[in-house]
Design a protein around this motif. Structure first.
Motif, PDB file in Angstrom:
ATOM      1  N   ARG A  35       0.835  -1.197   0.000  1.00  0.00           N
ATOM      2  CA  ARG A  35       0.000   0.000   0.000  1.00  0.00           C
ATOM      3  C   ARG A  35       0.878   1.259   0.000  1.00  0.00           C
ATOM      4  O   ARG A  35       0.895   2.049   0.935  1.00  0.00           O
ATOM      5  N   THR A  55       1.371   0.464  -7.533  1.00  0.00           N
ATOM      6  CA  THR A  55       2.037  -0.311  -6.498  1.00  0.00           C
ATOM      7  C   THR A  55       3.548  -0.275  -6.705  1.00  0.00           C
ATOM      8  O   THR A  55       4.028  -0.016  -7.813  1.00  0.00           O
ATOM      9  N   TYR A  77      -3.011  -3.225  -4.112  1.00  0.00           N
ATOM     10  CA  TYR A  77      -2.966  -1.765  -4.034  1.00  0.00           C
ATOM     11  C   TYR A  77      -2.767  -1.153  -5.419  1.00  0.00           C
ATOM     12  O   TYR A  77      -1.770  -1.411  -6.085  1.00  0.00           O
TER      13      TYR A  77
END
Length: 410
Positions: A14, A26, A60
């Motif tokens: 994240r 990411t 993410y």
């Protein structure tokens, strides 16, 4: 060997890493080295090691990574049981995202169970290094340990940035401790291998049956789940035989340059890229039998041309220029330019990294900058010379690297 090993690539960060470069992608999808993405190095290790059953666990801001996997890595043959497959959270049992690396593995238990492999290799998709995973697998089989942790030598006990490992005389891990400092990087001193200070590389090989047993034994939320070495493997050291595998051994089919970098900060990211411009870079991207595969657009060749207004020749010195880049009367020195960058008449780019599609306007001057994809630098703009002004408009790292993102001139 390929059929016996299932690889799980963790790409669920994240934004942990070189922020603000991870604001829209990411960490595994961050560009690196003028043409690559960070995950290309891990996947190239899989490719050259002959291990071709790869699940990439994503979460993410994964669109950029999924697109890259589709465009660059659709090269394995499913008819031969080969695959590289992105696996976002499937939410089969509960409506939950991956809570951490071990939970990501747990949520994909069914993929592990139905695979015929007898061992599972779990690797971090956010680090830069070259490693023969097949040699790691052979060492694991020889040891008959249920877990093998790849480790690298670090110059001293106070320099570790990852989990620190203590070994006995038989290379068994006796203790796993937290890192002593953060935000460094990169290359272990080749002479430090005998110093007996080691840290985890984020590469873990499990016997499949043992891993499934641990998935059952460790309850969700019973332990923290941020780092596999510290939170999951460390408590097992007193109960199980956990082998340490030394990175950069003579065995294996890749030149043992012993380079590893986790790109933990903007400064670490910048230094790792600039090191590629050395006459002898610390990581060999030119080893013919271990090339780093990636996606390359069908762009025209890079070129330099005279500026239309001044007639000044475009020049570049000790730099990397990707396809489609045009230096039109500008100058580029000790910099890395990704595809389709334009450096206009009279512009100067020094010690900088420009991502895809960046345009540097006439007479602009950039020094020690990282410029995000498709940013347009206005004519005569000066960046990297006034820290106070740079900090007001952009992100300024601890070491003075200016990260230029969208929004300033939009």
């Amino acid at each position: 060997m390929s059929a016996d090993t299932l690889i799980l690539v963790l790409a669920i960060d994240r934004g942990v890493g070189p922020e603000p470069l991870t604001l829209h992608r990411t960490k595994a999808a961050v560009p690196f080295g003028g043409k690559y993405r960070v995950i290309d190095f891990t996947l190239a290790n899989c490719l050259h090691s002959g291990l071709r059953q790869v699940l990439v666990l994503t979460q993410y801001k994964s669109h950029s990574l999924h697109k890259h996997l589709r465009d660059a890595w659709s090269i394995f043959n499913p008819e031969l049981g080969e695959f590289i497959t992105a696996v976002p959270p499937q939410m089969l049992r509960a409506q939950e995202w991956y809570a951490g690396p071990f939970d990501a593995i747990r949520q994909n238990r069914y993929l592990i169970e139905r695979n015929r492999a007898s061992q599972v290799l779990v690797v971090d998709g956010g680090a830069i290094y070259r490693m023969d995973y097949a040699e790691l697998a052979r060492s694991h089989a020889e040891s008959q340990a249920p877990i093998t942790v790849a480790m690298r030598a670090v110059p001293g006990a106070g320099s570790a940035t990852q989990a620190r490992l203590t070994l006995d005389a038989h290379e068994r891990i006796t203790e796993i401790l937290p890192p002593t400092c953060q935000g460094q990087d990169e290359r272990a001193d080749p002479g430090a291998e005998d110093a007996e200070h080691f840290e985890s590389m984020g590469v873990y090989l499990f016997d499949k049956d043992f891993l499934l047993q641990e998935l059952d034994r460790i309850e969700v939320g019973a332990r923290p789940d941020q780092d596999l070495a510290l939170d999951i493997i460390a408590p097992l050291v007193s109960e199980q035989s956990v082998l340490g595998y030394r990175f950069g051994q003579a065995r294996g089919r890749v030149t043992p340059d012993r380079y590893w970098c986790d790109l933990a900060t903007v400064d670490a990211y910048y230094r790792a890229n600039m090191q590629l411009l050395r006459a002898e870079p610390p990581i060999d991207l030119y080893q013919a039998d271990w090339n780093i595969h990636t996606y390359q657009g069908q762009y025209p060749p890079a070129r330099t041309v005279p500026g239309p207004a001044t007639g000044t020749e475009g020049v570049f010195v000790n730099s990397m220029l990707a396809a489609g880049t045009v230096i039109s009367g500008g100058g580029v020195n000790h910099s890395i330019l990704y595809p389709c960058v334009q450096v206009k008449d009279g512009a100067i780019v020094e010690a900088s990294i420009l991502f895809d599609g960046v345009q540097v306007g006439e007479g602009a001057h950039l020094n020690r900058c990282i410029v995000e994809k498709d940013v347009v630098i206005p004519p005569r703009e000066q960046i990297g010379f006034d820290p106070k002004l740079d900090r007001e408009r952009f992100t300024l790292s601890e070491e003075g690297i200016v990260v230029v993102t969208h929004g300033v001139w939009d």
